[in-house]
Write a protein that holds these residues in place. Structure first.
Motif, PDB file in Angstrom:
ATOM      1  N   GLN A 141       0.831  -1.205   0.000  1.00  0.00           N
ATOM      2  CA  GLN A 141       0.000   0.000   0.000  1.00  0.00           C
ATOM      3  C   GLN A 141       0.871   1.263   0.000  1.00  0.00           C
ATOM      4  O   GLN A 141       0.540   2.249  -0.680  1.00  0.00           O
ATOM      5  CB  GLN A 141      -0.938  -0.023   1.215  1.00  0.00           C
ATOM      6  N   VAL A 142       1.974   1.253   0.753  1.00  0.00           N
ATOM      7  CA  VAL A 142       2.895   2.395   0.722  1.00  0.00           C
ATOM      8  C   VAL A 142       3.506   2.532  -0.676  1.00  0.00           C
ATOM      9  O   VAL A 142       3.604   3.645  -1.221  1.00  0.00           O
ATOM     10  CB  VAL A 142       3.998   2.243   1.792  1.00  0.00           C
ATOM     11  N   MET A 143       3.885   1.407  -1.279  1.00  0.00           N
ATOM     12  CA  MET A 143       4.439   1.457  -2.631  1.00  0.00           C
ATOM     13  C   MET A 143       3.434   2.041  -3.619  1.00  0.00           C
ATOM     14  O   MET A 143       3.795   2.835  -4.501  1.00  0.00           O
ATOM     15  CB  MET A 143       4.844   0.049  -3.070  1.00  0.00           C
ATOM     16  N   ARG A 178       1.999  12.916   3.089  1.00  0.00           N
ATOM     17  CA  ARG A 178       1.481  13.243   1.774  1.00  0.00           C
ATOM     18  C   ARG A 178       0.053  13.778   1.919  1.00  0.00           C
ATOM     19  O   ARG A 178      -0.538  13.743   2.997  1.00  0.00           O
ATOM     20  CB  ARG A 178       1.469  12.004   0.859  1.00  0.00           C
ATOM     21  N   THR A 179      -0.512  14.229   0.800  1.00  0.00           N
ATOM     22  CA  THR A 179      -1.890  14.702   0.744  1.00  0.00           C
ATOM     23  C   THR A 179      -2.558  14.088  -0.480  1.00  0.00           C
ATOM     24  O   THR A 179      -1.932  13.997  -1.545  1.00  0.00           O
ATOM     25  CB  THR A 179      -1.942  16.239   0.634  1.00  0.00           C
ATOM     26  N   ALA A 180      -3.801  13.669  -0.317  1.00  0.00           N
ATOM     27  CA  ALA A 180      -4.545  13.165  -1.478  1.00  0.00           C
ATOM     28  C   ALA A 180      -4.895  14.346  -2.380  1.00  0.00           C
ATOM     29  O   ALA A 180      -5.610  15.265  -1.971  1.00  0.00           O
ATOM     30  CB  ALA A 180      -5.807  12.448  -1.024  1.00  0.00           C
ATOM     31  N   VAL A 216      -2.147  11.947   4.443  1.00  0.00           N
ATOM     32  CA  VAL A 216      -1.773  10.544   4.345  1.00  0.00           C
ATOM     33  C   VAL A 216      -0.385  10.375   4.948  1.00  0.00           C
ATOM     34  O   VAL A 216       0.571  11.016   4.508  1.00  0.00           O
ATOM     35  CB  VAL A 216      -1.759  10.077   2.874  1.00  0.00           C
ATOM     36  N   PHE A 217      -0.274   9.537   5.973  1.00  0.00           N
ATOM     37  CA  PHE A 217       1.026   9.220   6.571  1.00  0.00           C
ATOM     38  C   PHE A 217       1.515   7.911   5.943  1.00  0.00           C
ATOM     39  O   PHE A 217       0.909   6.856   6.165  1.00  0.00           O
ATOM     40  CB  PHE A 217       0.917   9.039   8.082  1.00  0.00           C
TER      41      PHE A 217
END
Length: 409
Positions: free
Chosen positions: A51-53, A301-303, A320-321
């Motif tokens: 999911q991080v990838m 991050r940000t969506a 998003v972390f």
């Protein structure tokens, strides 16, 4: 949507127990749901490797977080912030493609393996010099202050072309900038000091670029100027802004990587013995630290728009972390993930990120960290931890760094 274990109790990631050891909780979050909405943090916690990838590859997940950083500044310090955050907006780490690609290409050749290898001899010489001054057999000291901080400072200052007489001011500014970017500044006075330090660092590097135009040297700034892209594909203002990012990232990350690796080895006698027997395994020790207890716990991050991730809907504007500290311990990707193994091979860890935002300075950080760890382990067999109890860690959401590492040399 992947769900396995019962939902763990919500925990504040900056609480003292989470700063000391976040991994049990992060593992439980990942085992429950690799994409989890945290009301406490007002953010999605992405903890699974796959999911991080996906997020690191997906343009819908934006790296632009200058606005959230500015929003955290106390109202009384906002008047000082405009120029400082203009500088941060030029950091490639806070830009998305295609802007990120345009900025990064300016440094691509300077960070190539061939270019970094030129600094190997200097790095090894600097390592021996620092240890000769500080790591005297029989002495007790703080390895973080004695070795892990000054060694990267020496190498990165040489690489950037910082005159030794300017070193104290240069590294003071870097420390204050780290307080701002890593979220350790809390009081209004600390924010003001950090914002001013970033402006001072930008002014200093701008003057240094002008000096290198007139008097080129054997350093990063001179090399990039010779390539002719400054003033062409990027403005000089953008170039100087990116240099402030290089200055900040190089010292902090590498210092923590050295200290964390020494701690990892000296709390695992079998792995320490393996590196002593085969010094080339110092590289494996550094890589395993990057995976298991590296200098970065997560990136924010940000969506940029609505997206589906593992059956969850992330809305445009959601924080998003990307918790690489949990993804690097994902048992679906790493066999026996909690074991520190200097001979581990296989899946790629995310300690330096991945893809477009893979750390551009990774090769140089590895060069310095491996030289320090190999020399400390192999040339200083009497080195032991002075306080083998629970170490103290910096209170930061993003980075994983010790406050000190007391040792007997």
């Amino acid at each position: 949507m992947t769900t396995h274990a019962p939902a763990p109790t919500e925990r504040y990631l900056l609480s003292p127990d989470m700063i000391a050891d976040p991994y049990g909780h992060l593992d439980a979050l990942r085992d429950h749901a690799p994409v989890h909405w945290s009301p406490l943090h007002h953010a999605w916690l992405v903890t699974g490797y796959d999911q991080v990838m996906r997020c690191l590859r997906d343009p819908a997940v934006s790296a632009d977080r200058v606005r959230p950083l500015m929003d955290a500044v106390p109202q009384g310090a906002r008047e000082d912030a405009e120029r400082a955050f203009g500088i941060l907006s030029r950091w490639m780490v806070f830009n998305d493609p295609p802007q990120h690609r345009r900025l990064r290409q300016v440094f691509q050749e300077a960070f190539s393996a061939r270019a970094v290898a030129r600094y190997r001899a200097f790095t090894e010489k600097a390592t021996r010099a620092v240890l000769a001054r500080k790591a005297t057999p029989g002495r007790t000291g703080d390895l973080l202050a004695d070795v892990a901080k000054p060694l990267p400072a020496l190498v990165f200052a040489r690489w950037l072309g910082i005159p030794p007489t300017d070193g104290p001011s240069f590294w003071y500014w870097n420390t204050r900038v780290a307080d701002l970017v890593l979220g350790t500044a809390q009081e209004e006075s600390e924010y003001r000091a950090s914002l001013q330090a970033l402006v001072s660092l930008d002014d200093y590097l701008g003057a240094l670029v002008a000096r290198r135009r007139a008097e080129p040297g054997d350093d990063l700034i001179s090399q990039v100027l010779r390539e002719g892209r400054v003033g062409d594909s990027v403005t000089e203002e953008e170039f100087v802004g990116m240099l402030t990012q290089m200055a900040f990232a190089g010292g902090e990350t590498t210092s923590n990587l050295i200290a964390n690796t020494v701690l990892a080895l000296h709390t695992r006698p079998d792995q320490l013995a393996a590196v002593r027997a085969e010094p080339e395994l110092a590289q494996g020790a550094v890589e395993e630290t990057l995976r298991l207890d590296g200098p970065s716990k997560m990136s924010i991050r940000t969506a940029a728009r609505d997206l589906d991730l593992d059956g969850r809907t992330l809305r445009a504007g959601d924080r998003v972390f990307l918790v690489t500290a949990a993804a690097n311990r994902d048992p679906a990707r790493f066999p026996d993930p909690g074991r520190f193994d200097v001979r581990r091979s296989g899946a790629t860890h995310l300690g330096f990120g991945f893809g477009a935002h893979f750390c551009i300075g990774a090769a140089l950080a590895r060069l310095v960290a491996v030289a320090a760890v190999r020399t400390l382990v192999c040339d200083h067999p009497g080195l032991t931890l002075a306080d083998p109890g629970r170490p103290a860690w910096q209170p930061s959401l993003l980075n994983r760094g010790l406050t000190a590492l007391p040792v007997h040399y």
